[in-house]
Design an enzyme around this catalytic site. Structure first.
Site, mmCIF file in Angstrom:
data_model
loop_
_atom_site.group_PDB
_atom_site.id
_atom_site.type_symbol
_atom_site.label_atom_id
_atom_site.label_comp_id
_atom_site.label_asym_id
_atom_site.label_seq_id
_atom_site.Cartn_x
_atom_site.Cartn_y
_atom_site.Cartn_z
ATOM 1 N N ASP A 108 0.823 -1.191 0.000
ATOM 2 C CA ASP A 108 0.000 0.000 0.000
ATOM 3 C C ASP A 108 0.871 1.260 0.000
ATOM 4 O O ASP A 108 0.686 2.170 0.785
ATOM 5 C CB ASP A 108 -0.893 -0.062 1.261
ATOM 6 N N GLU A 131 3.313 -7.743 7.873
ATOM 7 C CA GLU A 131 2.060 -8.356 7.452
ATOM 8 C C GLU A 131 2.199 -9.464 6.412
ATOM 9 O O GLU A 131 1.528 -9.443 5.387
ATOM 10 C CB GLU A 131 1.082 -7.295 6.912
ATOM 11 N N TYR A 138 -7.076 -2.540 12.064
ATOM 12 C CA TYR A 138 -7.826 -1.387 11.552
ATOM 13 C C TYR A 138 -9.302 -1.537 11.872
ATOM 14 O O TYR A 138 -10.150 -1.500 10.976
ATOM 15 C CB TYR A 138 -7.556 -1.223 10.051
ATOM 16 N N GLU A 147 0.394 -0.755 14.144
ATOM 17 C CA GLU A 147 -0.353 0.115 13.217
ATOM 18 C C GLU A 147 -1.797 0.152 13.662
ATOM 19 O O GLU A 147 -2.336 -0.872 14.103
ATOM 20 C CB GLU A 147 -0.336 -0.436 11.779
#
Ligand SMILES: *[C@@H]1O[C@H](CO)[C@@H](O)[C@H](O)[C@H]1NC(C)=O
Ligand SMILES: *[C@@H]1O[C@H](CO)[C@@H](O)[C@H](O)[C@H]1NC(C)=O
Ligand SMILES: *[C@@H]1O[C@H](CO)[C@@H](O)[C@H](O)[C@H]1NC(C)=O
Ligand SMILES: *[C@@H]1O[C@H](CO)[C@@H](O)[C@H](O)[C@H]1NC(C)=O
Ligand SMILES: *[C@@H]1O[C@H](CO)[C@@H](O)[C@H](O)[C@H]1NC(C)=O
Length: 643
Positions: free
Chosen positions: A196, A437, A492, A528
């Site tokens: 990303d 990740e 998230y 994160e």
């Protein structure tokens, strides 16, 4: 013919063995920076192979076709108004003409050419002869060029750099040709990758020509320990080119320039009584204390000098704490990117110092070099300012079984070796992160990461190792996190999962953090979390992409952090420090990830104020008292509730 073979052998040897110390001038070494404006052209031929077919490296690049001016260091992508170049995939060619100093001609010395980094695959020619090849962005490579330089007339340095991400690069990617060729221009292909962030490319860091004596220091390793009030500095020096027995003069100076210890061997131990320890900026009023280890070697006919900064500190991990100098450290951090307007990922001093000042302004005491090693200049700054670093490799976007191939593994091990070799002496680096990740639900990820983590531990037994776990994965499905010393989680909630539903965070984040701790029994970091926020977009009630939503989302997470902080939770790292560039998709406005608490231009969004308030409050509860007798800083962390 014979000489040429010899030179090639020599280059091979040099590349394998020697790319360790940061390139700088010393009493015995000179540096000539080759940055500035270079000539540039992209190979836009269908196969991107014209440059090799026509051997562009054999003559001035301008004679092969049209060239443009390109600044070095910088990414090439955002420099021109050409859309094709922004998204270019394949070989680009750089050229620089230069004169080495005349005094270098007669000096008995070695001359090296070093690229601090170029992304991704690089081949370098000097005066038409290949001198170096390197795979991977973000880490340095060099070649000895002593016998290849022209004196008295110009030298032509050519570099071909290919940003293509393949199944065997880190990060991985694929090139696909569309099924219905007739719908696309001839030779059309697309680069796919799973990261990303935009795949900026070019010569990203300084290019340097430098000298060493024939006898030279090729590496220095420093490992520190603490015993009571004594700081113990273990050092090991590697030397090349000795013609007779070498004498070593090792001196350790404190920050005031006083000599505090001496040594006379290639490796040894220096004891510093009443040592000043290297503390992170939130653990002391006098953080980041640095000694200087000055090394001088002589063999009767030659001598070399080099010095490294030494921070005396230790790092340890217990079941629930991350300890620096035996005291609990709490990461008040961010994830970052080397990313800014116009220069892309190119090293830029104004951005570097602005980012440092912003980190201080925000009360940030740590960051992760997400998702690749940062410039050595940045690591030096962190050493000097007490900013703690989790140093991450380039392994990101590893999502399928194929991504855990043996070819990738071998490359991954090489990346870890280059990274540890480069950054091992930085006191600011407190942990290695081998990946971000990866798809750890795959059984293959287990054996793979065991190898990578084990290997990293053999390279450096003094620092913990982690791998950053992605998504809302349940710990029972994870095959890799168990190999790390610390659990680092990216989640998230209320963004990718349950978008718009802020009410789930307290429940989900708390359940998630506790589940990981319970399963693995080691400290946990929220590596994160965050939400996109469009600067200037305000909504009440808060809705996704508004500045208010970002504030509320972070605040909901804070409540959970404050609950687990006294238990096993050792750090919070917002994603992200600043907005950054991504590939173009229909989900991201302006090809930007907007999760920054700052804009890409480094101006604060509303969330910056609440971070600043929180980080200062927590940072300030670290009370320091200076124990005058021992000169060791004692402090304790009080738990003060956050308003
Ligand atoms: C260079 O780029 C082209 C175009 O993407 C690709 O086909 C080729 O495999 C790349 N070569 C290397 C060594 O990266
Ligand atoms: C790696 O993962 C990506 C994403 O799933 C995939 O496109 C690619 O083909 C995989 N394989 C290899 C060998 O990298
Ligand atoms: C340094 O100090 C340690 C611990 O106090 C001790 O074991 C060691 O012998 C000392 N080394 C030297 C070279 O004095
Ligand atoms: C991870 O691997 C599993 C098993 O092959 C697959 O179902 C899943 O889609 C993968 N996840 C990602 C994010 O690619
Ligand atoms: C925290 O520390 C900073 C820097 O020393 C100081 O400016 C600030 O007033 C302190 N207190 C709070 C509550 O932020």
């Amino acid at each position: 013919m014979f000489t040429q073979t010899l030179i090639h052998l020599l280059i091979f040897y040099v590349l394998k063995s020697d790319c360790m110390l940061y390139t700088k001038g010393t009493e015995s070494r000179e540096v000539r920076e080759l940055g500035g404006i270079w000539q540039f052209r992209a190979d836009t031929s269908d196969g991107r192979n014209l440059g090799f077919e026509k051997q562009w490296y054999t003559r001035p690049l301008a004679m092969t076709g049209d060239v443009i001016d390109m600044p070095v260091p910088s990414s090439f992508n955002d420099i021109t108004q050409d859309r094709m170049l922004r998204d270019f995939v394949g070989w680009v060619w750089y050229e620089k003409n230069f004169f080495p100093p005349r005094t270098w001609k007669t000096a008995k010395q070695r001359i090296f050419l070093k690229f601090e980094s170029a992304h991704y695959n690089s081949i370098v020619w000097l005066n038409g002869k290949q001198v170096a090849a390197h795979e991977g962005g973000h880490l340095p490579f060099q070649a000895e060029v002593t016998h290849l330089l022209n004196f008295g007339y110009s030298n032509r340095l050519t570099a071909a750099i290919n940003n293509t991400l393949t199944p065997y690069t880190l990060p991985p990617g694929t090139i696909t040709y569309p099924k219905h060729q007739s719908h696309y221009p001839k030779g059309y292909f697309v680069q796919n990758f799973q990261t990303d962030f935009f795949n900026y490319a070019g010569i990203h860091r300084p290019v340097k020509l430098y000298t060493t004596p024939m006898l030279y220091i090729s590496d220095i390793t420093v490992v520190t320990k603490i015993s009571g009030t004594t700081g113990i500095v273990n050092y090991n020096i590697r030397v090349e080119g000795a013609s007779s027995p070498v004498t070593y003069t090792i001196r350790l100076f404190d920050a005031e320039g006083m000599k505090v210890a001496v040594g006379q061997k290639a490796s040894g131990q220096l004891n510093v009584s009443n040592a000043h320890l290297w503390w992170p900026c939130t653990m002391s009023e006098h953080p980041a204390y640095l000694y200087t280890l000055k090394v001088k070697i002589e063999d009767g006919s030659d001598e070399d000098m080099y010095d490294v900064a030494v921070g005396i500190r230790t790092v340890e991990v217990t079941k629930t704490k991350f300890l620096i100098n035996g005291k609990p450290f709490y990461f008040l951090g961010v994830g970052k990117h080397e990313d800014a307007d116009i220069r892309g990922k190119g090293l830029d001093y104004p951005t570097m110092i602005k980012d440092l000042n912003l980190m201080k302004w925000l009360g940030i005491n740590s960051f992760r070099t997400s998702h690749y090693p940062y410039a050595e200049e940045i690591m030096d700054l962190c050493d000097r300012h007490g900013i703690v670093v989790i140093d991450e490799s380039t392994a990101v976007g590893m999502k399928t079984v194929d991504n855990f191939s043996d070819t990738t593994l071998q490359h991954h091990l090489a990346v870890m070796e280059e990274l540890v070799t480069r950054d091992k002496n930085h006191p600011s680096v407190v942990m290695w992160s081998v990946a971000n990740e990866p798809n750890a639900t795959l059984v293959e990820a287990g054996a793979y990461f065991k190898r990578v983590v084990d290997y990293t531990r053999t390279l450096d037994g003094t620092r913990p190792v982690t791998l950053v776990t992605g998504g809302n994965l349940k710990p029972e499905f994870d095959n890799a996190a168990m190999y790390g010393d610390v659990i680092c989680l990216n989640t998230y909630f209320s963004w990718y999962g349950n978008p718009g539903r802020l009410e789930v965070i307290q429940y989900q984040a708390s359940t998630n953090l506790r589940a990981w701790f319970e399963k693995f029994q080691r400290p946990v970091i929220q590596a994160e979390y965050g939400s996109d926020a469009l600067p200037g977009l305000h909504t009440d009630p808060p809705m996704m992409f508004s500045e208010e939503y970002q504030i509320d989302l972070l605040t909901e997470y804070f409540k959970v952090f404050d609950e687990v902080r006294s238990e096993f939770f050792v750090g919070e790292m917002i994603w992200n420090f600043a907005d950054f560039s991504t590939a173009q998709t229909n989900a991201l406005i302006g090809a930007r990830n907007m999760k920054g608490i700052l804009t890409r231009q480094r101006q604060p969004k509303s969330a910056a104020r609440i971070i600043k308030k929180r980080y200062y409050q927590i940072g300030n509860t670290t009370v320091q008292t200076h124990n005058k007798e021992s000169k060791i800083y004692i402090f304790s962390i009080k738990s003060i509730p956050v308003a």
